[in-house]
Enzyme design. Structure first.
Site, PDB file in Angstrom:
ATOM      1  N   SER A 196       4.688   3.010   7.762  1.00 15.61           N
ATOM      2  CA  SER A 196       4.446   1.802   6.977  1.00 15.61           C
ATOM      3  C   SER A 196       5.669   1.426   6.156  1.00 15.61           C
ATOM      4  CB  SER A 196       3.269   2.016   6.031  1.00 15.61           C
ATOM      5  OG  SER A 196       2.050   1.765   6.657  1.00 15.61           O
ATOM      6  N   ASP A 200       0.234  -7.508   1.453  1.00 14.51           N
ATOM      7  CA  ASP A 200       0.654  -6.119   1.636  1.00 14.51           C
ATOM      8  C   ASP A 200       2.172  -5.976   1.729  1.00 14.51           C
ATOM      9  OD1 ASP A 200       0.510  -3.424   1.796  1.00 14.51           O
ATOM     10  OD2 ASP A 200      -0.520  -3.312   3.723  1.00 14.51           O
ATOM     11  N   HIS A 212       0.818  -1.214   0.000  1.00 10.77           N
ATOM     12  CA  HIS A 212       0.000   0.000   0.000  1.00 10.77           C
ATOM     13  C   HIS A 212       0.851   1.262   0.000  1.00 10.77           C
ATOM     14  CE1 HIS A 212       0.317  -0.045   4.547  1.00 10.77           C
ATOM     15  NE2 HIS A 212       0.380   1.256   4.332  1.00 10.77           N
TER      16      HIS A 212
END
Length: 356
Positions: free
Chosen positions: A208, A125, A94
């Site tokens: 992230s 992911d 993402h």
């Protein structure tokens, strides 16, 4: 519990501040020592333990932080971890989004370096990008295994929260083996991730794809999600973040680097795309099949678009997310019953699950 991705403009989590005090007290307890009675030895021991812990923090940060990079994908900022000395960097799918080229800033680079996408695997992911030019002194991180992760273990989260590169926060491993689902687009559910590491280390927008590191200097996870609570102001649930375990990262990244794609996911699949439908009371009532993969497990069992899946085996599936979570507990090749509604009539089919 819902989970939200951690990148620019999204969720945050808070540090468990009392942790250090608890560690220090545990370190100086001794049933036969004057430290138990508050004598001079206790007064001297506490600063020594504090200094030792601080030295260990600083040593780990010095060793690992050069392996954590800031990654710019279009207008979005995230983090990444240097995987090998050939310039491969692992991050979240993402974070890379739909971009194919990126700007990467390392701890020692004055100017951003260019990089290109190797492969993105949204189902887990994870993604791998590769620097177009490998700078001298690029330092790969050391990835640990699942046997190195224990509840209560002190961990450090490293990344670029809110664009602040080379930032570090601390916390503990709060739990292991969590299954969480990412928020999806309006036409479906996001990825369902299994065996996640839950941590209290502060994970903020931009973290992230960074590194969750133990005090041995080994990466034990890739920070990916922060919990959200719609009943709380701002939606963030402080102190609850999730990281993809390093064992999964090694498996997926290794396949991407060697084959250019994921060849063996180990994740069960029905071969359908679904959306959640609601009943007359606007309550989730099942996972409606939108498309069926030709020749896939669901097609072979006779399912078709428009069917509403309400149960997988013994597990109710009132939504697309619940169906994904039920599949996450299964193995490819397993045979299970799928209960579904078609034109208001209940049906059950035996399905041999495929691989995602």
């Amino acid at each position: 519990m819902d989970a939200s991705r951690i990148r620019a403009g999204l969720r945050s989590a808070a540090v468990a501040v009392p942790l250090c005090a608890a560690v220090l007290l545990a370190g100086c307890s001794n049933p036969v020592s004057p430290a138990r009675k508050g004598g001079p030895t206790a007064q001297a021991a506490l600063p020594m333990v504090a200094d030792d812990l601080q030295d260990r923090y600083q040593r780990v940060i010095k060793d690992v932080l050069p392996s954590v990079v800031q990654l710019q994908a279009g207008q979005a900022l995230g983090s990444g971890v240097v995987y090998d000395d050939r310039g491969h960097i692992v991050t979240n799918a993402h974070v890379v989004g739909t971009e194919k080229t990126f700007k990467v800033t390392t701890a020692s680079s004055e100017e951003p370096l260019s990089a290109s996408l190797v492969y993105s695997y949204p189902e887990q992911d994870l993604a791998v990008i590769k620097l177009d030019r490998v700078p001298a002194g690029l330092r790969p991180a050391v990835f640990g295994g699942s046997d190195e992760v224990e509840v209560g273990q002190i961990v450090l989260a490293m990344g670029s929260p809110l664009g602040l590169s080379s930032s570090v926060t601390q916390g503990i491993v709060s739990a292991t083996g969590r299954t969480v689902s990412e928020p999806g687009d309006s036409d479906g559910t996001g990825a369902t991730l299994t065996n996640m590491v839950q941590t209290s280390a502060a994970i903020n927008p931009g973290n992230s794809g960074g590194a969750l590191v133990n005090l041995d200097g080994r990466v034990i996870g890739i920070p990916t999600l922060g919990a959200s609570d719609p009943g709380m102001e701002g939606g963030a649930a402080p102190g609850i973040g999730f990281a993809i375990p390093a064992s999964t990262v090694r498996t997926v990244a290794g396949q991407i680097i060697s084959s250019g794609k994921v060849t063996d996911s180990g994740r069960a699949a029905l071969g359908v795309t679904v959306r959640t439908v609601v009943d007359d009371g606007y309550r989730p009532a099942g996972a409606a099949v939108v498309t069926v993969q030709a020749g896939g497990p669901a097609a072979k069992a006779g399912l078709r678009a428009g069917d509403v899946i309400t149960r997988l085996g013994d597990t109710p599936t009132g939504s697309g997310t619940e169906l994904a979570e039920a599949l996450a507990e299964e193995e490819p090749g397993a045979r299970t019953a799928v209960t579904y509604q078609r034109s208001g009539t209940a049906h059950t089919a035996q399905v041999t699950l495929g691989e995602q």
